[in-house]
Enzyme design. Structure first.
Site, PDB file in Angstrom:
ATOM      1  N   LYS A  22       0.830  -1.217   0.000  1.00  0.00           N
ATOM      2  CA  LYS A  22       0.000   0.000   0.000  1.00  0.00           C
ATOM      3  C   LYS A  22       0.862   1.264   0.000  1.00  0.00           C
ATOM      4  CE  LYS A  22      -1.685   1.601   4.075  1.00  0.00           C
ATOM      5  NZ  LYS A  22      -1.412   3.016   4.371  1.00  0.00           N
ATOM      6  N   ASN A  23       1.878   1.296   0.874  1.00  0.00           N
ATOM      7  CA  ASN A  23       2.624   2.543   1.038  1.00  0.00           C
ATOM      8  C   ASN A  23       3.629   2.800  -0.085  1.00  0.00           C
ATOM      9  OD1 ASN A  23       1.106   3.041   3.256  1.00  0.00           O
ATOM     10  ND2 ASN A  23       2.674   2.427   4.745  1.00  0.00           N
ATOM     11  N   ARG A  91      -4.651  10.723   4.410  1.00  0.00           N
ATOM     12  CA  ARG A  91      -3.416  11.448   4.689  1.00  0.00           C
ATOM     13  C   ARG A  91      -2.349  11.188   3.603  1.00  0.00           C
ATOM     14  NH1 ARG A  91       0.485  14.454   7.586  1.00  0.00           N
ATOM     15  NH2 ARG A  91       2.238  13.515   6.574  1.00  0.00           N
ATOM     16  N   CYS A 115      -4.510  12.749  12.734  1.00  0.00           N
ATOM     17  CA  CYS A 115      -5.363  11.570  12.751  1.00  0.00           C
ATOM     18  C   CYS A 115      -5.134  10.879  14.092  1.00  0.00           C
ATOM     19  CB  CYS A 115      -5.069  10.653  11.574  1.00  0.00           C
ATOM     20  SG  CYS A 115      -3.465   9.908  11.645  1.00  0.00           S
ATOM     21  N   ARG A 120       0.866  14.374  12.769  1.00  0.00           N
ATOM     22  CA  ARG A 120       1.129  14.248  11.345  1.00  0.00           C
ATOM     23  C   ARG A 120       1.349  15.584  10.614  1.00  0.00           C
ATOM     24  NH1 ARG A 120      -1.149   8.840   9.216  1.00  0.00           N
ATOM     25  NH2 ARG A 120       0.889   8.973   8.265  1.00  0.00           N
ATOM     26  N   PRO A 121       2.365  16.327  11.019  1.00  0.00           N
ATOM     27  CA  PRO A 121       2.668  17.597  10.345  1.00  0.00           C
ATOM     28  C   PRO A 121       3.271  17.363   8.952  1.00  0.00           C
ATOM     29  CG  PRO A 121       4.372  17.079  11.946  1.00  0.00           C
ATOM     30  CD  PRO A 121       3.327  16.001  12.071  1.00  0.00           C
ATOM     31  N   ILE A 122       3.327  18.429   8.127  1.00  0.00           N
ATOM     32  CA  ILE A 122       3.982  18.294   6.808  1.00  0.00           C
ATOM     33  C   ILE A 122       5.093  19.341   6.638  1.00  0.00           C
ATOM     34  CG2 ILE A 122       2.060  17.180   5.595  1.00  0.00           C
ATOM     35  CD1 ILE A 122       1.530  20.022   4.325  1.00  0.00           C
ATOM     36  N   LEU A 124       8.215  19.173   6.965  1.00  0.00           N
ATOM     37  CA  LEU A 124       9.423  18.736   6.241  1.00  0.00           C
ATOM     38  C   LEU A 124       9.174  18.699   4.729  1.00  0.00           C
ATOM     39  CD1 LEU A 124      10.498  15.895   8.708  1.00  0.00           C
ATOM     40  CD2 LEU A 124      11.577  18.148   8.458  1.00  0.00           C
ATOM     41  N   ASP A 306       4.457   0.531  11.954  1.00  0.00           N
ATOM     42  CA  ASP A 306       3.254  -0.122  11.409  1.00  0.00           C
ATOM     43  C   ASP A 306       3.101  -1.578  11.874  1.00  0.00           C
ATOM     44  OD1 ASP A 306       2.688   2.234  10.117  1.00  0.00           O
ATOM     45  OD2 ASP A 306       3.419   1.596   8.159  1.00  0.00           O
ATOM     46  N   ILE A 328       7.768   6.935  16.716  1.00  0.00           N
ATOM     47  CA  ILE A 328       7.425   7.626  15.461  1.00  0.00           C
ATOM     48  C   ILE A 328       6.136   8.439  15.615  1.00  0.00           C
ATOM     49  CG2 ILE A 328       7.049   7.371  12.962  1.00  0.00           C
ATOM     50  CD1 ILE A 328       9.822   6.385  13.799  1.00  0.00           C
ATOM     51  N   ARG A 398      -8.844  -0.428   4.225  1.00  0.00           N
ATOM     52  CA  ARG A 398      -7.978   0.606   3.645  1.00  0.00           C
ATOM     53  C   ARG A 398      -6.611   0.029   3.300  1.00  0.00           C
ATOM     54  NH1 ARG A 398      -6.497   4.586   7.491  1.00  0.00           N
ATOM     55  NH2 ARG A 398      -5.024   4.847   5.802  1.00  0.00           N
TER      56      ARG A 398
END
Ligand code: EPU
Length: 420
Positions: A22-23, A91, A115, A120-122, A124, A306, A328, A398
């Site tokens: 998935k990722n 996300r 979430c 979960r910042p962005i 970077l 995960d 994490i 998902r």
């Protein structure tokens, strides 16, 4: 809303085929926006997140066809904006920003928000886009990036918790169409990042060093269509390995890619699980007895966040005290209270969960809160005495392809029921 009804206590036996990651597939689908030519992606898992990414690409103007495990995308003409609701829902869709900026030199994407697993910042991602010369504005819940020219540069993408997976992918995608050379330091080393780089290189990009903390991207004028087969999902493989050990069965995990699972295998062996490698497959069973173990999640090649919830489920069966530390995502312990409902003894102390293991689990109704927490509850249910009902399994759909079907084929008594 569907739930799973699980009658526990059946050891899993047989073979399970691992689906595509998935990722890896989500940023790879996003990368197809970088070219006006058609792309073909094979080995794609049938997941609601994949369908969702397909909808986002369609909304942006691409033609998307999903047939079996093959996705075809033709982004002949695209627009530079991502619909608020679509992007906010998933996300992972933040990774359309790099391709939009690379191809159109502008992008407008809704801020994804937090979430249940953490903030979960962005920041970077944005730092990287700025280093490529983009001007950023944040307004009314959207982030807009614009650049007359994208120019390669040097950047350090390490943050509070280490590297960023989608941030690294985003910058690789934008920098592929920038002028000059980009060097990312403290890049994420996850196999999914390598898979994205391989797809971009197949499209004509010039990326070297993916899989190491320093990635170099030499910009090219144009990318072309390409075909790619996605790597197997190492998190799905780890989940089935833990399910085999928890249920006290023996499962052959086909296409498991043990070379992507060194940290997980190491901890499983320490915990008394036997893992045999046979080519691309792994055979997993419980050894003489389970042992407690301490696990800390880290960026790759450390133990993956995960798999933290699933490992915690296993540790509830191992006599003694196990300490599981999450480095994490700060609030990724939503499964703790639900595992406790199944009879586990777990206390949270700051970033750590202290598991007093060895007590048998017994079935109960539980609530899934995120994808991996749901997986942990399902495999705990397989090992529990009596019936476990896992509610809200749309989280599982998902990220796990046909999990109930795959488990049934291994002998599990698991049923999907409509709870509404
Ligand atoms: N971070 C920042 N700033 C940023 C980006 C990230 O501080 O700009 C922090 C995060 O808050 C976190 C850490 O860096 O503490 C790592 O986050 P990362 O950016 O690597 O996560 P991600 O790329 O958003 C992907 C996976 C997640 C997986 C993480 C970590 C996808 C679609 N998602 O997220 O997968 O947990 O990497 O390996 O690739 C899952 O599959 O269940 C899942 C949540």
């Amino acid at each position: 809303m569907d739930s799973f009804l699980i009658k526990g206590g059946v050891p899993l036996h047989g073979e399970v085929q691992i689906s595509g990651a998935k990722n890896a597939v989500l940023p790879i689908m996003a990368a197809t926006l970088l070219t006006a030519e058609p792309c073909v992606i094979r080995g794609v898992p049938n997941l609601s997140d994949v369908k969702f990414m397909g909808q986002i690409l369609t909304w942006l103007g691409a033609k998307v066809g999903i047939e079996g495990d093959t996705v075809r995308v033709h982004a002949k003409k695209i627009k530079g904006q991502g619909d608020y609701d679509l992007v906010r829902k998933m996300r992972g869709s933040i990774c359309i920003m790099g391709p939009l900026l690379g191809r159109l030199k502008k992008a407008r994407v809704s801020l994804p928000g937090g979430c249940v697993i953490g903030a979960r910042p962005i920041n970077l991602h944005l730092k990287g886009f700025e280093a490529l010369g983009a001007k950023l504005t944040i307004q009314s819940g959207y982030v807009e990036a614009e650049a007359k020219r994208l120019v390669g540069g040097a950047m350090f993408l390490g943050g509070r918790a280490g590297s960023t997976v989608l941030g690294t992918a985003n910058i690789m995608m934008a920098a592929s169409l920038a002028e000059g050379v980009t060097v990312i330091e403290s890049a994420a080393c996850e196999p999914e990042v390598v898979d994205v780089a391989n797809f971009l290189n197949a499209m004509g990009a010039k990326i070297s060093g993916a899989g190491s903390p320093t990635i170099t991207i030499t910009g090219v004028k144009e990318l072309h269509g390409a075909e790619h087969h996605v790597i197997p999902d190492r998190i799905e493989a780890a989940t089935f390995a833990i399910a085999a050990a928890m249920s006290n069965g023996e499962v052959t995990i086909k296409g498991a890619r043990a070379d992507h699972l060194h940290a997980v295998i190491d901890k499983l062996e320490e915990a008394g699980v036997v893992v045999e490698r046979r080519g691309a497959d792994m055979i997993v069973r419980r050894g003489k007895k389970l042992k407690s173990s301490d696990v800390t999640t880290l960026p790759y090649s450390g133990f993956p966040t995960d798999v933290q919830a699933q490992m915690m489920a296993l540790m509830t069966l191992a006599p003694g005290i196990s300490i599981i530390t999450e480095r994490i995502f700060e609030s990724r312990f939503m499964h703790v209270s639900e595992l406790t409902r199944l009879g586990a003894d777990i206390q949270i102390e700051g970033p750590s969960a202290i598991v007093k293991g060895g007590r048998p689990l017994s079935g109960a109704p539980v609530m899934a809160s995120d994808l991996r927490a749901s997986a942990a509850l399902v495999i705990a249910g397989l090992a529990a005495k009596g019936t476990t009902q896992v509610n809200r399994i749309y989280h599982l759909d998902r990220g796990y392809e046909n999990m109930d079907g795959k488990l049934r084929a291994l002998g599990a008594r698991i049923q999907r029921v409509d709870e509404s």
